[in-house]
Design an enzyme around this catalytic site. Sequence first.
Site, PDB file in Angstrom:
ATOM      1  N   HIS A   1       0.830  -1.210   0.000  1.00  0.00           N
ATOM      2  CA  HIS A   1       0.000   0.000   0.000  1.00  0.00           C
ATOM      3  C   HIS A   1       0.866   1.263   0.000  1.00  0.00           C
ATOM      4  O   HIS A   1       0.545   2.238  -0.664  1.00  0.00           O
ATOM      5  CB  HIS A   1      -0.944   0.000   1.206  1.00  0.00           C
ATOM      6  CG  HIS A   1      -2.250  -0.662   0.916  1.00  0.00           C
ATOM      7  ND1 HIS A   1      -2.392  -2.024   0.900  1.00  0.00           N
ATOM      8  CD2 HIS A   1      -3.466  -0.149   0.587  1.00  0.00           C
ATOM      9  CE1 HIS A   1      -3.651  -2.312   0.594  1.00  0.00           C
ATOM     10  NE2 HIS A   1      -4.323  -1.209   0.397  1.00  0.00           N
TER      11      HIS A   1
ATOM     12  N   LYS B   1     -10.153  -8.396   7.816  1.00  0.00           N
ATOM     13  CA  LYS B   1     -10.844  -8.715   9.069  1.00  0.00           C
ATOM     14  C   LYS B   1     -10.607  -7.576  10.041  1.00  0.00           C
ATOM     15  O   LYS B   1      -9.578  -6.912   9.992  1.00  0.00           O
ATOM     16  CB  LYS B   1     -10.337 -10.030   9.640  1.00  0.00           C
ATOM     17  CG  LYS B   1      -8.859  -9.977  10.018  1.00  0.00           C
ATOM     18  CD  LYS B   1      -8.438 -11.110  10.895  1.00  0.00           C
ATOM     19  CE  LYS B   1      -6.931 -11.113  11.111  1.00  0.00           C
ATOM     20  NZ  LYS B   1      -6.526 -10.481  12.362  1.00  0.00           N
TER      21      LYS B   1
END
Lengths: 185, 279
Positions: free
Chosen positions: A38, A103
């Site tokens: 990222h 999650k």
Amino acid sequence: MAEYSLKTPLTDADIQKLKVGDVVKLTGTIYTARDAAHKRLVETLDKGDELPFRLEGSLIYYVGPSPAPPGRPIGAAGPTTSYRMDSYAPRLHGLGLKGTIGKGKRSEEVKQALREHKAAYFGATGGAGALLSKCITAAKVIAYEELGPEAIRELSVKDFPLLVINDCQGGELYAKPDLKAAGLE
Amino acid sequence: MREIPAQQIIDTVADMCIKANRYLPADVKRAFDACAAAEDLPAAKEVFRQLKENYELAEETGLPLCQDTGLAVFFVDVGDDVRVTGMNLREAINEGVRKGYKDGFLRKSSCDPMTRKNVGDNTPAIVHFDMVPGDKLKISFMAKGGGSENMSRVTMLAPAQGWEGIKKFVIQRLAEAGPNPCPPTILGIGVGGTFDYAPILAKKALMRSLDALHPDPKIAAMEQELLAAVNKLGIGPMGLGGKTTCLGVKIEMRPCHLASLPLAVNVQCHSSRHQEVEI
């Protein structure tokens, strides 16, 4: 709570029908990216360069798979905790990213971006890495190979089981902790 | 003085790394069954169903249970009358980790904290040595995942805060962590020692079997009280709600300074992967 079979790329209409708690069986192409990837993606955008994959309609799976043993496309491949990607996600949603898979809780900024850009946050079962790898039929590294488990991979998935955790209407599935029952209030 | 060749340590450690990551311990499997039966919510039952299918598949295919095969953590009890020949014991353990993580197709997660460059072989292992009487070597291994480890905390309470302060801190921590550490979790609690020692106690507590009550009945009762309180939070499996937020609470205590009450909470996900071997 409905169950949908969706194919990538995802459209605004796909996202708009989803509500928290819906089960989605996803088929098509998704991209893996976690912390280091990222950072690279955002640096690439800052430089004005092209990203290694098309964001429009796409989904990013927050995962760093274990190495593929012989005869398998990938090793164990369950979700990693998503909040670490919260600072990057709104910008990517603004450029057409339709969903992320991980999650754990997301920030207010991410939830706002889901509403604004018609996107969704999907949960996969944490720790079920062996089970989830069954739904991955092919995997190839498409960028940042030197990052090893953190490299960006293109995955082909078939009926990958997802749960809608945050929808584009502001809903959230996670249970609020009952502090009173636990004796804190 | 009993001698153990380093190669035996290397092979043993490599085997422990692979087995721990592939086979979920029997106590955790039993806890899954018991907790699944107690749940009413379909979502909670479904999580347990998937976790069972996952560990069965890992056993069958040889894939690791979870893609995060952890940082390699060891507690080693070294008998006074034993020595390792051919290589330093710490180096032999690291060599075993290199071999196990390579041969077992396990993910290497060890990286430079600043450049984030992956070390490539999952070393150095985190090793805690203890000198004990005898001529045995006891090696305990844990594959510690990062997601749950990140939810762990250490604090220095005032002595007056006592048990109520400990309970409050632990419950608050779990409430804030919510779905992030892959609940249902197991909690290792370290009470006492020093600022640096409490987390080691907390981690050591996680090596204990879920079935094993603390030998001190007073501490065993504290573990049960905390477990019941944490489960009342209703976070549930994967944060989707339900009765099972936590599978077990394990407390380790040591005397501390009279001015201090160090407290550490080491959060372990449901995939509690550890092995113990005595040589």
